[in-house]
Design a protein around this motif. Structure first.
Motif, short mmCIF file in Angstrom:
data_model
loop_
_atom_site.label_atom_id
_atom_site.label_comp_id
_atom_site.label_asym_id
_atom_site.label_seq_id
_atom_site.Cartn_x
_atom_site.Cartn_y
_atom_site.Cartn_z
N VAL A 137 71.30 13.44 7.59
CA VAL A 137 70.78 12.08 7.45
C VAL A 137 69.28 12.04 7.78
O VAL A 137 68.51 11.37 7.09
N GLY A 138 68.88 12.76 8.79
CA GLY A 138 67.46 12.81 9.14
C GLY A 138 66.60 13.34 8.01
O GLY A 138 65.53 12.82 7.71
N VAL A 139 67.09 14.39 7.37
CA VAL A 139 66.35 14.96 6.24
C VAL A 139 66.34 13.99 5.06
O VAL A 139 65.31 13.80 4.41
N MET A 140 67.47 13.34 4.79
CA MET A 140 67.52 12.34 3.71
C MET A 140 66.57 11.19 4.00
O MET A 140 65.87 10.71 3.11
N GLU A 141 66.54 10.75 5.25
CA GLU A 141 65.63 9.67 5.64
C GLU A 141 64.18 10.09 5.42
O GLU A 141 63.37 9.32 4.89
N TRP A 142 63.84 11.31 5.84
CA TRP A 142 62.48 11.82 5.60
C TRP A 142 62.18 11.80 4.11
O TRP A 142 61.10 11.38 3.68
N TRP A 143 63.12 12.26 3.32
CA TRP A 143 62.95 12.35 1.87
C TRP A 143 62.67 10.97 1.26
O TRP A 143 61.76 10.80 0.46
N ILE A 144 63.45 9.97 1.67
CA ILE A 144 63.28 8.62 1.14
C ILE A 144 61.97 8.00 1.61
O ILE A 144 61.22 7.43 0.81
N THR A 145 61.67 8.10 2.92
CA THR A 145 60.44 7.47 3.43
C THR A 145 59.18 8.12 2.88
O THR A 145 58.13 7.49 2.86
N HIS A 146 59.29 9.34 2.42
CA HIS A 146 58.13 10.01 1.82
C HIS A 146 58.17 9.96 0.29
O HIS A 146 57.56 10.79 -0.39
N SER A 147 58.90 8.99 -0.25
CA SER A 147 58.97 8.73 -1.69
C SER A 147 59.45 9.93 -2.49
O SER A 147 58.91 10.24 -3.56
N LEU A 148 60.46 10.63 -1.98
CA LEU A 148 61.14 11.72 -2.68
C LEU A 148 60.16 12.81 -3.16
O LEU A 148 60.01 13.03 -4.35
N PRO A 149 59.50 13.50 -2.22
CA PRO A 149 58.50 14.49 -2.61
C PRO A 149 59.05 15.75 -3.27
O PRO A 149 58.28 16.51 -3.86
N ILE A 150 60.36 15.99 -3.17
CA ILE A 150 60.98 17.12 -3.87
C ILE A 150 62.19 16.58 -4.62
O ILE A 150 62.67 15.49 -4.34
N SER A 151 62.68 17.35 -5.57
CA SER A 151 63.82 16.90 -6.37
C SER A 151 65.09 16.84 -5.52
O SER A 151 65.20 17.50 -4.47
N ALA A 152 66.06 16.08 -5.99
CA ALA A 152 67.36 15.98 -5.32
C ALA A 152 68.00 17.36 -5.23
O ALA A 152 68.56 17.74 -4.20
N LYS A 153 67.90 18.12 -6.31
CA LYS A 153 68.51 19.46 -6.35
C LYS A 153 67.91 20.37 -5.28
O LYS A 153 68.63 21.04 -4.53
N LYS A 154 66.59 20.38 -5.16
CA LYS A 154 65.91 21.21 -4.16
C LYS A 154 66.25 20.74 -2.75
O LYS A 154 66.50 21.56 -1.85
N LEU A 155 66.29 19.43 -2.55
CA LEU A 155 66.63 18.88 -1.24
C LEU A 155 68.00 19.38 -0.79
O LEU A 155 68.16 19.86 0.33
N ILE A 156 68.99 19.28 -1.68
CA ILE A 156 70.35 19.67 -1.31
C ILE A 156 70.48 21.18 -1.17
O ILE A 156 71.21 21.67 -0.30
N GLU A 157 69.77 21.93 -1.99
CA GLU A 157 69.78 23.39 -1.82
C GLU A 157 69.28 23.75 -0.43
O GLU A 157 69.88 24.58 0.27
N ASP A 158 68.20 23.11 0.01
CA ASP A 158 67.64 23.41 1.33
C ASP A 158 68.56 22.94 2.46
O ASP A 158 68.76 23.65 3.45
N ILE A 159 69.14 21.74 2.32
CA ILE A 159 70.08 21.25 3.34
C ILE A 159 71.28 22.19 3.41
O ILE A 159 71.75 22.52 4.51
N THR A 160 71.76 22.63 2.26
CA THR A 160 72.92 23.53 2.22
C THR A 160 72.61 24.83 2.96
O THR A 160 73.43 25.31 3.75
N ILE A 161 71.45 25.38 2.72
CA ILE A 161 71.04 26.62 3.41
C ILE A 161 71.03 26.38 4.92
O ILE A 161 71.57 27.19 5.69
N LEU A 162 70.44 25.27 5.34
CA LEU A 162 70.35 24.99 6.78
C LEU A 162 71.74 24.79 7.39
O LEU A 162 72.02 25.29 8.47
N LEU A 163 72.62 24.06 6.70
CA LEU A 163 73.96 23.84 7.23
C LEU A 163 74.81 25.10 7.19
O LEU A 163 75.63 25.33 8.08
N ASP A 164 74.61 25.92 6.17
CA ASP A 164 75.35 27.19 6.09
C ASP A 164 74.98 28.12 7.25
O ASP A 164 75.80 28.92 7.67
N ARG A 165 73.77 27.99 7.74
CA ARG A 165 73.36 28.83 8.88
C ARG A 165 74.23 28.58 10.09
O ARG A 165 74.42 29.45 10.92
N ASN A 166 74.78 27.36 10.20
CA ASN A 166 75.71 27.06 11.29
C ASN A 166 76.93 27.98 11.22
O ASN A 166 77.47 28.37 12.24
#
Length: 194
Positions: free
Chosen positions: A152-181
């Protein structure tokens, strides 16, 4: 049936007027009178549907989150953190409705939006977190809050910064970070030395 349709159209006109005013001048400066004028309804009509503009804001967020959930999270489908799953559809929905989400989050909608996104992610994660492997012995509720809050924090950053990267790239990066868990903590002697 016609009455329900009329009520729906009235509420939709009020929501649309409210969002356009928020985009122009911000939530705190908006009056119920201005919303009524923009929606071409009386103030009394606004008060038939909403207690005040704060209630209107809450219901506007609720409406957007319900629509997002209905369109992006199939009834039978759990939220999974794969680039082809519901999380990507969620980000793509936000991207397609960027004006609404940017307006809401930049105008006092952050707590309500954050809360609804967080609850949606907690629900989706609840059945998927592996508590037997690397997470054995951890408090499941704490782990779910950690993962949902991070996303949610990353999504909030993404929205407040007017979506500086694509949805696909955002989720790829979130997925990598969550997979590290799932990798779990590495022994100190296995960490690379600097």
């Amino acid at each position: 049936m016609a009455v329900d349709r009329r009520i729906g159209k009235t509420r939709e006109a009020i929501f649309k007027a409210f969002l356009s005013l928020m985009e122009e001048k911000g939530f705190e400066q908006i009056t119920v009178h201005e919303i009524a004028e923009r929606a071409n309804v009386s103030r009394g009509t606004i008060y038939l549907h909403f207690v005040d503009k704060y209630d209107l804001l809450d219901q506007c967020v609720e409406k957007e989150m319900t629509e997002l959930r209905d369109r992006c999270m199939g009834v039978q489908e759990n939220l999974d953190f794969t680039s082809s799953g519901p999380l990507l559809r969620t980000a793509e929905y936000v991207e397609q409705h960027a004006t609404v989400f940017i307006t809401l989050i930049n105008n006092s909608g952050i707590p309500a939006l954050r809360s609804r996104l967080h609850a949606m992610l907690m629900e989706g994660l609840a059945e998927q977190v592996d508590m037997d492997g690397v997470n054995r012995g951890m408090n499941k509720e704490m782990l779910l809050h950690f993962m949902a809050s991070a996303a949610v924090g990353v999504m909030e950053w993404w929205i407040t910064h007017s979506l500086p990267i694509s949805a696909k790239k955002l989720i790829e990066d979130i997925t990598i970070l969550l997979d590290r868990n799932q990798m779990g903590p590495q022994p100190l002697d296995a960490l690379p030395r600097q």
